[in-house]
Write a protein that holds these residues in place. Structure first.
Motif, PDB file in Angstrom:
ATOM      1  N   MET A  85     -67.651 -19.078 -49.254  1.00 44.88           N
ATOM      2  CA  MET A  85     -66.519 -18.599 -48.470  1.00 44.88           C
ATOM      3  C   MET A  85     -65.281 -18.531 -49.362  1.00 44.88           C
ATOM      4  O   MET A  85     -65.091 -19.387 -50.217  1.00 44.88           O
ATOM      5  N   ALA A  86     -64.465 -17.497 -49.142  1.00 41.15           N
ATOM      6  CA  ALA A  86     -63.263 -17.325 -49.965  1.00 41.15           C
ATOM      7  C   ALA A  86     -62.058 -17.006 -49.088  1.00 41.15           C
ATOM      8  O   ALA A  86     -62.163 -16.265 -48.105  1.00 41.15           O
ATOM      9  N   TRP A  87     -60.926 -17.567 -49.474  1.00 41.81           N
ATOM     10  CA  TRP A  87     -59.642 -17.265 -48.832  1.00 41.81           C
ATOM     11  C   TRP A  87     -59.037 -16.101 -49.604  1.00 41.81           C
ATOM     12  O   TRP A  87     -58.653 -16.240 -50.756  1.00 41.81           O
ATOM     13  N   PHE A  88     -59.003 -14.950 -48.951  1.00 40.19           N
ATOM     14  CA  PHE A  88     -58.494 -13.734 -49.574  1.00 40.19           C
ATOM     15  C   PHE A  88     -57.187 -13.305 -48.940  1.00 40.19           C
ATOM     16  O   PHE A  88     -56.947 -13.532 -47.749  1.00 40.19           O
ATOM     17  N   GLY A  89     -56.368 -12.611 -49.721  1.00 38.97           N
ATOM     18  CA  GLY A  89     -55.280 -11.832 -49.161  1.00 38.97           C
ATOM     19  C   GLY A  89     -55.893 -10.531 -48.675  1.00 38.97           C
ATOM     20  O   GLY A  89     -57.053 -10.211 -48.980  1.00 38.97           O
ATOM     21  N   GLY A  90     -55.126  -9.753 -47.932  1.00 44.30           N
ATOM     22  CA  GLY A  90     -55.664  -8.492 -47.427  1.00 44.30           C
ATOM     23  C   GLY A  90     -56.176  -7.572 -48.523  1.00 44.30           C
ATOM     24  O   GLY A  90     -57.247  -6.963 -48.394  1.00 44.30           O
ATOM     25  N   PHE A  91     -55.440  -7.482 -49.627  1.00 40.72           N
ATOM     26  CA  PHE A  91     -55.827  -6.588 -50.717  1.00 40.72           C
ATOM     27  C   PHE A  91     -57.061  -7.104 -51.441  1.00 40.72           C
ATOM     28  O   PHE A  91     -57.962  -6.329 -51.769  1.00 40.72           O
ATOM     29  N   THR A  92     -57.135  -8.416 -51.702  1.00 37.20           N
ATOM     30  CA  THR A  92     -58.335  -8.938 -52.369  1.00 37.20           C
ATOM     31  C   THR A  92     -59.559  -8.791 -51.467  1.00 37.20           C
ATOM     32  O   THR A  92     -60.660  -8.542 -51.943  1.00 37.20           O
ATOM     33  N   PHE A  93     -59.361  -8.918 -50.144  1.00 37.36           N
ATOM     34  CA  PHE A  93     -60.489  -8.658 -49.246  1.00 37.36           C
ATOM     35  C   PHE A  93     -60.950  -7.204 -49.390  1.00 37.36           C
ATOM     36  O   PHE A  93     -62.149  -6.928 -49.498  1.00 37.36           O
ATOM     37  N   VAL A  94     -59.992  -6.271 -49.384  1.00 39.34           N
ATOM     38  CA  VAL A  94     -60.341  -4.851 -49.527  1.00 39.34           C
ATOM     39  C   VAL A  94     -61.081  -4.606 -50.842  1.00 39.34           C
ATOM     40  O   VAL A  94     -62.102  -3.909 -50.886  1.00 39.34           O
ATOM     41  N   GLN A  95     -60.591  -5.207 -51.927  1.00 40.67           N
ATOM     42  CA  GLN A  95     -61.254  -5.057 -53.224  1.00 40.67           C
ATOM     43  C   GLN A  95     -62.696  -5.579 -53.150  1.00 40.67           C
ATOM     44  O   GLN A  95     -63.627  -4.922 -53.629  1.00 40.67           O
ATOM     45  N   ARG A 110     -55.636 -16.360 -39.753  1.00 32.34           N
ATOM     46  CA  ARG A 110     -54.648 -17.109 -38.993  1.00 32.34           C
ATOM     47  C   ARG A 110     -54.001 -16.163 -37.975  1.00 32.34           C
ATOM     48  O   ARG A 110     -53.927 -14.958 -38.201  1.00 32.34           O
ATOM     49  N   GLU A 111     -53.548 -16.706 -36.889  1.00 32.81           N
ATOM     50  CA  GLU A 111     -52.822 -15.889 -35.919  1.00 32.81           C
ATOM     51  C   GLU A 111     -51.640 -15.202 -36.602  1.00 32.81           C
ATOM     52  O   GLU A 111     -51.324 -14.040 -36.324  1.00 32.81           O
ATOM     53  N   GLU A 112     -51.026 -15.921 -37.540  1.00 28.12           N
ATOM     54  CA  GLU A 112     -49.873 -15.378 -38.271  1.00 28.12           C
ATOM     55  C   GLU A 112     -50.233 -14.146 -39.110  1.00 28.12           C
ATOM     56  O   GLU A 112     -49.357 -13.333 -39.428  1.00 28.12           O
ATOM     57  N   ASP A 113     -51.503 -14.028 -39.495  1.00 30.57           N
ATOM     58  CA  ASP A 113     -51.905 -12.926 -40.362  1.00 30.57           C
ATOM     59  C   ASP A 113     -52.028 -11.594 -39.635  1.00 30.57           C
ATOM     60  O   ASP A 113     -52.238 -10.554 -40.253  1.00 30.57           O
ATOM     61  N   GLU A 114     -51.890 -11.622 -38.306  1.00 27.56           N
ATOM     62  CA  GLU A 114     -51.907 -10.373 -37.549  1.00 27.56           C
ATOM     63  C   GLU A 114     -50.570  -9.646 -37.694  1.00 27.56           C
ATOM     64  O   GLU A 114     -50.494  -8.428 -37.506  1.00 27.56           O
ATOM     65  N   LYS A 115     -49.531 -10.411 -38.017  1.00 32.03           N
ATOM     66  CA  LYS A 115     -48.197  -9.815 -38.192  1.00 32.03           C
ATOM     67  C   LYS A 115     -47.509 -10.512 -39.364  1.00 32.03           C
ATOM     68  O   LYS A 115     -46.480 -11.164 -39.200  1.00 32.03           O
ATOM     69  N   PHE A 116     -48.103 -10.348 -40.541  1.00 26.95           N
ATOM     70  CA  PHE A 116     -47.576 -11.023 -41.723  1.00 26.95           C
ATOM     71  C   PHE A 116     -46.432 -10.210 -42.329  1.00 26.95           C
ATOM     72  O   PHE A 116     -46.321  -8.998 -42.093  1.00 26.95           O
ATOM     73  N   THR A 217     -36.652  -8.182 -45.420  1.00 19.36           N
ATOM     74  CA  THR A 217     -37.945  -8.629 -44.887  1.00 19.36           C
ATOM     75  C   THR A 217     -38.720  -7.394 -44.459  1.00 19.36           C
ATOM     76  O   THR A 217     -38.187  -6.532 -43.759  1.00 19.36           O
ATOM     77  N   THR A 218     -39.964  -7.307 -44.904  1.00 18.06           N
ATOM     78  CA  THR A 218     -40.759  -6.106 -44.632  1.00 18.06           C
ATOM     79  C   THR A 218     -41.208  -6.034 -43.170  1.00 18.06           C
ATOM     80  O   THR A 218     -41.227  -7.040 -42.471  1.00 18.06           O
ATOM     81  N   PRO A 219     -41.627  -4.838 -42.723  1.00 20.75           N
ATOM     82  CA  PRO A 219     -42.306  -4.730 -41.428  1.00 20.75           C
ATOM     83  C   PRO A 219     -43.625  -5.507 -41.501  1.00 20.75           C
ATOM     84  O   PRO A 219     -44.111  -5.829 -42.596  1.00 20.75           O
ATOM     85  N   PRO A 220     -44.245  -5.808 -40.362  1.00 20.99           N
ATOM     86  CA  PRO A 220     -45.482  -6.604 -40.357  1.00 20.99           C
ATOM     87  C   PRO A 220     -46.729  -5.825 -40.786  1.00 20.99           C
ATOM     88  O   PRO A 220     -46.770  -4.592 -40.692  1.00 20.99           O
ATOM     89  N   TYR A 221     -47.712  -6.561 -41.249  1.00 20.52           N
ATOM     90  CA  TYR A 221     -49.005  -5.995 -41.641  1.00 20.52           C
ATOM     91  C   TYR A 221     -50.053  -7.110 -41.568  1.00 20.52           C
ATOM     92  O   TYR A 221     -49.707  -8.285 -41.526  1.00 20.52           O
ATOM     93  N   TYR A 222     -51.333  -6.733 -41.539  1.00 20.32           N
ATOM     94  CA  TYR A 222     -52.406  -7.735 -41.573  1.00 20.32           C
ATOM     95  C   TYR A 222     -52.509  -8.303 -42.982  1.00 20.32           C
ATOM     96  O   TYR A 222     -52.376  -7.570 -43.960  1.00 20.32           O
ATOM     97  N   ASP A 223     -52.786  -9.618 -43.061  1.00 29.18           N
ATOM     98  CA  ASP A 223     -52.957 -10.192 -44.397  1.00 29.18           C
ATOM     99  C   ASP A 223     -54.171 -11.120 -44.463  1.00 29.18           C
ATOM    100  O   ASP A 223     -55.269 -10.705 -44.145  1.00 29.18           O
ATOM    101  N   TYR A 224     -53.974 -12.341 -44.887  1.00 27.84           N
ATOM    102  CA  TYR A 224     -55.046 -13.255 -45.299  1.00 27.84           C
ATOM    103  C   TYR A 224     -56.215 -13.404 -44.313  1.00 27.84           C
ATOM    104  O   TYR A 224     -56.053 -13.237 -43.111  1.00 27.84           O
ATOM    105  N   ASN A 225     -57.386 -13.766 -44.871  1.00 32.21           N
ATOM    106  CA  ASN A 225     -58.528 -14.129 -44.042  1.00 32.21           C
ATOM    107  C   ASN A 225     -59.507 -14.999 -44.831  1.00 32.21           C
ATOM    108  O   ASN A 225     -59.450 -15.052 -46.058  1.00 32.21           O
TER     109      ASN A 225
END
Length: 287
Positions: A85-95, A110-116, A217-225
């Motif tokens: 199992m790996a903790w990825f950021g959104g981009f590393t998951f995509v890669q 995380r719930e927070e990752d729905e609007k990071f 501060t940027t608009p929200p996006y999905y991130d870690y998983n």
């Protein structure tokens, strides 16, 4: 010379085989976890320790945190099943998902990752918006970081600011905490990083907000998983997912794990959540 009867010889061989099989089975009962090195090694190990202990109890097997040297290594070890199992950021998951042909699955986030969000910080009073970064030295985190590079770059381009053309110098600190240090020390005039790391530094008084401040501060996006390989046995995957989703702030153990993960709770994730990040990566020429 001692001679063994055929039956005793067979019995001895079977005993050796069973012992060997038992040793191998025991050796294989280690569940390995890793994470992108977006913070210092000591901080990553500190964050992982209670989670490792919790998972050992839920999975009934030994769990080990296996650190990696960089973001690319985190992708490689999961693709090649060197970790479970790996903790990825959104981009590393995509890669990882693209490189594995869709064999990497996001399990929970995380719930927070729905609007990071990411933040841009500076110590320069003349910088008030993204356009003011033109002609400045600006630091991102790792080149493979979602919140420390890809999404900040994407929002800069949307604001008609091209880092490669408009910045005096583009730096890559390698990690979010290192970006804060680079801005605070004056090595660069501004930097972009993960909002949760910034908030943690502010809460812990590890940064002087009279000198270093957020200006965008940027608009929200999905991130870690938390991601796993599709070849993981379904029963183990379901057990793992249930354990992570069951973490609750209502228990001392759950609160400790979630606090260190900077999470309210974990929720189910899916690959489609990261289509926007994949599109941003392709648009920026990073994928």
């Amino acid at each position: 010379m001692l001679s063994l009867s055929p039956s005793r010889t067979l019995k001895s061989l079977l005993t050796c085989a069973l012992l060997t099989f038992g040793a191998l089975s025991h050796a294989q009962q280690v569940f390995r976890v890793t994470a992108i090195p977006d913070e210092s090694p000591t901080e990553l190990a500190r964050k992982a320790a209670p989670l490792v202990k919790y998972l050992e109890g839920k999975l009934a097997m030994k769990v080990e945190f296996t650190p990696v040297t960089d973001y690319a290594a985190a992708v490689e070890v999961l693709i090649n099943k060197k970790v479970d199992m790996a903790w990825f950021g959104g981009f590393t998951f995509v890669q990882a998902n693209v490189r594995s042909g869709g064999k990497v699955i996001p399990l929970v986030q995380r719930e927070e990752d729905e609007k990071f969000r990411s933040v841009f910080i500076t110590s320069d009073p003349t910088i008030q918006g993204l356009a003011d970064l033109k002609g400045k030295d600006v630091s991102f985190g790792s080149q493979s970081s979602t919140s420390g590079h890809l999404m900040p770059r994407s929002f800069l381009l949307q604001a008609k600011v091209d880092p490669d053309k408009d910045f005096k110098r583009v730096a890559y600190s390698g990690a979010h905490d290192a970006t804060i240090a680079a801005v605070a020390s004056g090595k660069v005039q501004a930097g972009a990083l993960n909002i949760s790391v910034w908030d943690k530094f502010v809460a812990d008084k590890k940064v002087d907000t009279a000198k270093v401040r957020v200006f965008y501060t940027t608009p929200p996006y999905y991130d870690y998983n938390w991601s796993v390989h599709a070849d993981m046995p379904v029963a183990l995957r379901e057990k793992l997912s249930a354990a992570l989703l069951a973490l609750s702030r209502d228990t001392a153990e759950g609160k400790e794990v979630l606090d260190l993960q900077r999470a309210t709770r974990f929720v189910p994730s899916k690959a489609d959540n990261y289509k926007g990040i994949e599109a941003a990566a392709r648009s920026a020429g990073l994928l």
